[in-house]
Design a protein around this motif. Sequence first.
Motif, PDB file in Angstrom:
ATOM      1  N   VAL A 145       0.847  -1.191   0.000  1.00  0.00           N
ATOM      2  CA  VAL A 145       0.000   0.000   0.000  1.00  0.00           C
ATOM      3  C   VAL A 145       0.884   1.244   0.000  1.00  0.00           C
ATOM      4  O   VAL A 145       1.720   1.416   0.890  1.00  0.00           O
ATOM      5  CB  VAL A 145      -0.942   0.027   1.220  1.00  0.00           C
ATOM      6  CG1 VAL A 145      -1.743   1.330   1.243  1.00  0.00           C
ATOM      7  CG2 VAL A 145      -1.877  -1.167   1.205  1.00  0.00           C
ATOM      8  N   GLU A 146       0.697   2.096  -0.987  1.00  0.00           N
ATOM      9  CA  GLU A 146       1.422   3.365  -1.057  1.00  0.00           C
ATOM     10  C   GLU A 146       0.446   4.510  -0.839  1.00  0.00           C
ATOM     11  O   GLU A 146      -0.544   4.644  -1.558  1.00  0.00           O
ATOM     12  CB  GLU A 146       2.107   3.538  -2.405  1.00  0.00           C
ATOM     13  CG  GLU A 146       2.811   4.885  -2.538  1.00  0.00           C
ATOM     14  CD  GLU A 146       3.313   5.183  -3.927  1.00  0.00           C
ATOM     15  OE1 GLU A 146       3.795   6.315  -4.168  1.00  0.00           O
ATOM     16  OE2 GLU A 146       3.185   4.295  -4.805  1.00  0.00           O
ATOM     17  N   LEU A 147       0.730   5.332   0.147  1.00  0.00           N
ATOM     18  CA  LEU A 147      -0.059   6.545   0.392  1.00  0.00           C
ATOM     19  C   LEU A 147       0.716   7.709  -0.228  1.00  0.00           C
ATOM     20  O   LEU A 147       1.784   8.072   0.241  1.00  0.00           O
ATOM     21  CB  LEU A 147      -0.259   6.761   1.895  1.00  0.00           C
ATOM     22  CG  LEU A 147      -1.172   7.909   2.311  1.00  0.00           C
ATOM     23  CD1 LEU A 147      -2.582   7.682   1.801  1.00  0.00           C
ATOM     24  CD2 LEU A 147      -1.178   8.065   3.828  1.00  0.00           C
ATOM     25  N   ARG A 148       0.159   8.276  -1.295  1.00  0.00           N
ATOM     26  CA  ARG A 148       0.874   9.291  -2.074  1.00  0.00           C
ATOM     27  C   ARG A 148       0.168  10.633  -1.949  1.00  0.00           C
ATOM     28  O   ARG A 148      -1.016  10.750  -2.234  1.00  0.00           O
ATOM     29  CB  ARG A 148       0.937   8.864  -3.540  1.00  0.00           C
ATOM     30  CG  ARG A 148       1.767   9.768  -4.432  1.00  0.00           C
ATOM     31  CD  ARG A 148       1.781   9.262  -5.869  1.00  0.00           C
ATOM     32  NE  ARG A 148       2.303   7.898  -5.999  1.00  0.00           N
ATOM     33  CZ  ARG A 148       2.437   7.272  -7.168  1.00  0.00           C
ATOM     34  NH1 ARG A 148       2.086   7.894  -8.296  1.00  0.00           N
ATOM     35  NH2 ARG A 148       2.913   6.037  -7.208  1.00  0.00           N
ATOM     36  N   ARG A 149       0.913  11.665  -1.515  1.00  0.00           N
ATOM     37  CA  ARG A 149       0.329  13.000  -1.440  1.00  0.00           C
ATOM     38  C   ARG A 149       0.290  13.579  -2.858  1.00  0.00           C
ATOM     39  O   ARG A 149       1.323  13.958  -3.418  1.00  0.00           O
ATOM     40  CB  ARG A 149       1.156  13.883  -0.513  1.00  0.00           C
ATOM     41  CG  ARG A 149       0.627  15.309  -0.360  1.00  0.00           C
ATOM     42  CD  ARG A 149      -0.823  15.375   0.101  1.00  0.00           C
ATOM     43  NE  ARG A 149      -1.011  14.853   1.437  1.00  0.00           N
ATOM     44  CZ  ARG A 149      -0.913  15.588   2.543  1.00  0.00           C
ATOM     45  NH1 ARG A 149      -0.641  16.873   2.461  1.00  0.00           N
ATOM     46  NH2 ARG A 149      -1.112  15.036   3.721  1.00  0.00           N
ATOM     47  N   ALA A 150      -0.882  13.622  -3.421  1.00  0.00           N
ATOM     48  CA  ALA A 150      -1.063  14.097  -4.790  1.00  0.00           C
ATOM     49  C   ALA A 150      -2.515  14.502  -4.977  1.00  0.00           C
ATOM     50  O   ALA A 150      -3.421  13.911  -4.374  1.00  0.00           O
ATOM     51  CB  ALA A 150      -0.687  13.014  -5.802  1.00  0.00           C
ATOM     52  N   THR A 151      -2.734  15.486  -5.818  1.00  0.00           N
ATOM     53  CA  THR A 151      -4.077  15.939  -6.139  1.00  0.00           C
ATOM     54  C   THR A 151      -4.450  15.468  -7.535  1.00  0.00           C
ATOM     55  O   THR A 151      -3.789  15.827  -8.516  1.00  0.00           O
ATOM     56  CB  THR A 151      -4.173  17.468  -6.068  1.00  0.00           C
ATOM     57  OG1 THR A 151      -3.854  17.900  -4.740  1.00  0.00           O
ATOM     58  CG2 THR A 151      -5.576  17.949  -6.425  1.00  0.00           C
ATOM     59  N   ALA A 152      -5.479  14.650  -7.627  1.00  0.00           N
ATOM     60  CA  ALA A 152      -5.954  14.163  -8.920  1.00  0.00           C
ATOM     61  C   ALA A 152      -6.801  15.232  -9.590  1.00  0.00           C
ATOM     62  O   ALA A 152      -7.536  15.971  -8.919  1.00  0.00           O
ATOM     63  CB  ALA A 152      -6.764  12.891  -8.736  1.00  0.00           C
ATOM     64  N   HIS A 153      -6.711  15.316 -10.921  1.00  0.00           N
ATOM     65  CA  HIS A 153      -7.524  16.292 -11.637  1.00  0.00           C
ATOM     66  C   HIS A 153      -8.255  15.700 -12.842  1.00  0.00           C
ATOM     67  O   HIS A 153      -9.145  16.335 -13.395  1.00  0.00           O
ATOM     68  CB  HIS A 153      -6.680  17.492 -12.087  1.00  0.00           C
ATOM     69  CG  HIS A 153      -5.481  17.126 -12.912  1.00  0.00           C
ATOM     70  ND1 HIS A 153      -5.553  16.882 -14.256  1.00  0.00           N
ATOM     71  CD2 HIS A 153      -4.174  16.957 -12.558  1.00  0.00           C
ATOM     72  CE1 HIS A 153      -4.339  16.598 -14.714  1.00  0.00           C
ATOM     73  NE2 HIS A 153      -3.487  16.627 -13.715  1.00  0.00           N
ATOM     74  N   GLU A 154      -7.915  14.469 -13.234  1.00  0.00           N
ATOM     75  CA  GLU A 154      -8.612  13.854 -14.354  1.00  0.00           C
ATOM     76  C   GLU A 154      -8.526  12.337 -14.234  1.00  0.00           C
ATOM     77  O   GLU A 154      -7.500  11.793 -13.823  1.00  0.00           O
ATOM     78  CB  GLU A 154      -7.987  14.295 -15.684  1.00  0.00           C
ATOM     79  CG  GLU A 154      -8.708  13.764 -16.923  1.00  0.00           C
ATOM     80  CD  GLU A 154      -8.038  14.193 -18.215  1.00  0.00           C
ATOM     81  OE1 GLU A 154      -8.530  13.775 -19.287  1.00  0.00           O
ATOM     82  OE2 GLU A 154      -7.022  14.919 -18.159  1.00  0.00           O
ATOM     83  N   VAL A 155      -9.615  11.661 -14.622  1.00  0.00           N
ATOM     84  CA  VAL A 155      -9.686  10.200 -14.598  1.00  0.00           C
ATOM     85  C   VAL A 155     -10.294   9.738 -15.917  1.00  0.00           C
ATOM     86  O   VAL A 155     -11.257  10.332 -16.400  1.00  0.00           O
ATOM     87  CB  VAL A 155     -10.535   9.690 -13.420  1.00  0.00           C
ATOM     88  CG1 VAL A 155     -10.659   8.177 -13.461  1.00  0.00           C
ATOM     89  CG2 VAL A 155      -9.951  10.122 -12.089  1.00  0.00           C
ATOM     90  N   ALA A 156      -9.747   8.658 -16.489  1.00  0.00           N
ATOM     91  CA  ALA A 156     -10.298   8.123 -17.736  1.00  0.00           C
ATOM     92  C   ALA A 156      -9.939   6.650 -17.848  1.00  0.00           C
ATOM     93  O   ALA A 156      -8.942   6.189 -17.277  1.00  0.00           O
ATOM     94  CB  ALA A 156      -9.764   8.890 -18.944  1.00  0.00           C
ATOM     95  N   PRO A 157     -10.753   5.879 -18.584  1.00  0.00           N
ATOM     96  CA  PRO A 157     -10.387   4.480 -18.851  1.00  0.00           C
ATOM     97  C   PRO A 157      -9.160   4.409 -19.751  1.00  0.00           C
ATOM     98  O   PRO A 157      -8.915   5.303 -20.568  1.00  0.00           O
ATOM     99  CB  PRO A 157     -11.618   3.911 -19.564  1.00  0.00           C
ATOM    100  CG  PRO A 157     -12.715   4.891 -19.343  1.00  0.00           C
ATOM    101  CD  PRO A 157     -12.060   6.226 -19.174  1.00  0.00           C
ATOM    102  N   LEU A 158      -8.398   3.358 -19.610  1.00  0.00           N
ATOM    103  CA  LEU A 158      -7.301   3.115 -20.544  1.00  0.00           C
ATOM    104  C   LEU A 158      -7.835   2.848 -21.946  1.00  0.00           C
ATOM    105  O   LEU A 158      -7.217   3.226 -22.938  1.00  0.00           O
ATOM    106  CB  LEU A 158      -6.463   1.931 -20.065  1.00  0.00           C
ATOM    107  CG  LEU A 158      -5.716   2.122 -18.737  1.00  0.00           C
ATOM    108  CD1 LEU A 158      -5.065   0.823 -18.314  1.00  0.00           C
ATOM    109  CD2 LEU A 158      -4.684   3.227 -18.855  1.00  0.00           C
ATOM    110  N   ASP A 159      -9.006   2.203 -22.013  1.00  0.00           N
ATOM    111  CA  ASP A 159      -9.651   1.907 -23.286  1.00  0.00           C
ATOM    112  C   ASP A 159     -11.149   2.102 -23.088  1.00  0.00           C
ATOM    113  O   ASP A 159     -11.780   1.360 -22.323  1.00  0.00           O
ATOM    114  CB  ASP A 159      -9.333   0.472 -23.723  1.00  0.00           C
ATOM    115  CG  ASP A 159      -9.927   0.107 -25.080  1.00  0.00           C
ATOM    116  OD1 ASP A 159     -10.809   0.841 -25.566  1.00  0.00           O
ATOM    117  OD2 ASP A 159      -9.519  -0.925 -25.630  1.00  0.00           O
TER     118      ASP A 159
END
Length: 323
Positions: free
Chosen positions: A86-100
């Motif tokens: 498990v990696e807890l990463r401090r980051a802000t997501a701004h976009e999500v999309a399927p690979l396909d």
Amino acid sequence: MNATPGTAPHDPHDPLHDVVIVGAGPAGLAAALMLGRTHRDVVVLDSGVYRNDPADAMHNVLGFDGAKPSEFRAAAHQTLAAYDSVELRRATAHEVAPLDAARPADGFVVRTDTGDVAARRLLLATGVRDELPDTPGLDALFGTVAAHCPYCHGHEFSGTPVAILGAGPHAPHVAGLIERTASRVVVLADGADVDPELAAALAARGVAVRPEKVLRLEPVTLPGGHPGARAVLDGTAPEELGGVMVAPTLHQSAPFAAQLGLELRASGCVAVDATARTSLPGVLAAGDLAHTADFPMPVSSVIAAMAAGQLAAASIGADLLAH
């Protein structure tokens, strides 16, 4: 579906994780623990912004009743540190999309301010944002003297007058929940007309209704040192209060449901089934951004969010085994 999600190409040299969890509140952290215990490769994206940031303490959580939300998160982070996958990463997501887009169950990519994260399954746990009434002074009191849940904060108002801001249909229910702790309950109608049936229901509970416009709320200290608020009313004497109950409007705190074209319920929350699955295969949702058909509203509590995260993790585990 509200839209057709696009495609995000994946660099084959980048790792494809088992799961990416967007959101590191109680739902996301509980899901990460569940998945970590079966050694799933999990990345949790933590923006550092949380719905309960305004709250000075959290309640209704065994072992953490009265603790600061930051103390709960610190304990959760320490727990997760024992799981290497498990990696807890401090980051802000701004976009999500399927690979396909044609095969969304093949995986997803999350664009963040620190780089892309790709995974076979996506769990949204970004929560909701509270939009408060525009009463001057309310923002500064929210999370301490002003709150939205009698179960989470009502006990702290014990023995003091408590106001319900707004004479909406929620008022009698909230009045019934708070009347055992408050010395008295008053509804501040804030200049709005009060439905006669609602007024009668409140009067039956011994709840007074102040019809005047609320000009502002001011912080005060009540006798005995109890923090409180003064409701300054238009053209009449103010109300001295130990607590103010409000009914925020909920909004998705992140744009990902719209980006993925997920089905929403009338509450504005993501529609999920009993196993936390959304309308898009491979995407699950947990916490107060998600809403099952069996409940009239999303459940906003730390314990409920943790349970939802654990359930979502179990569903993800089953999906990964099946595929």
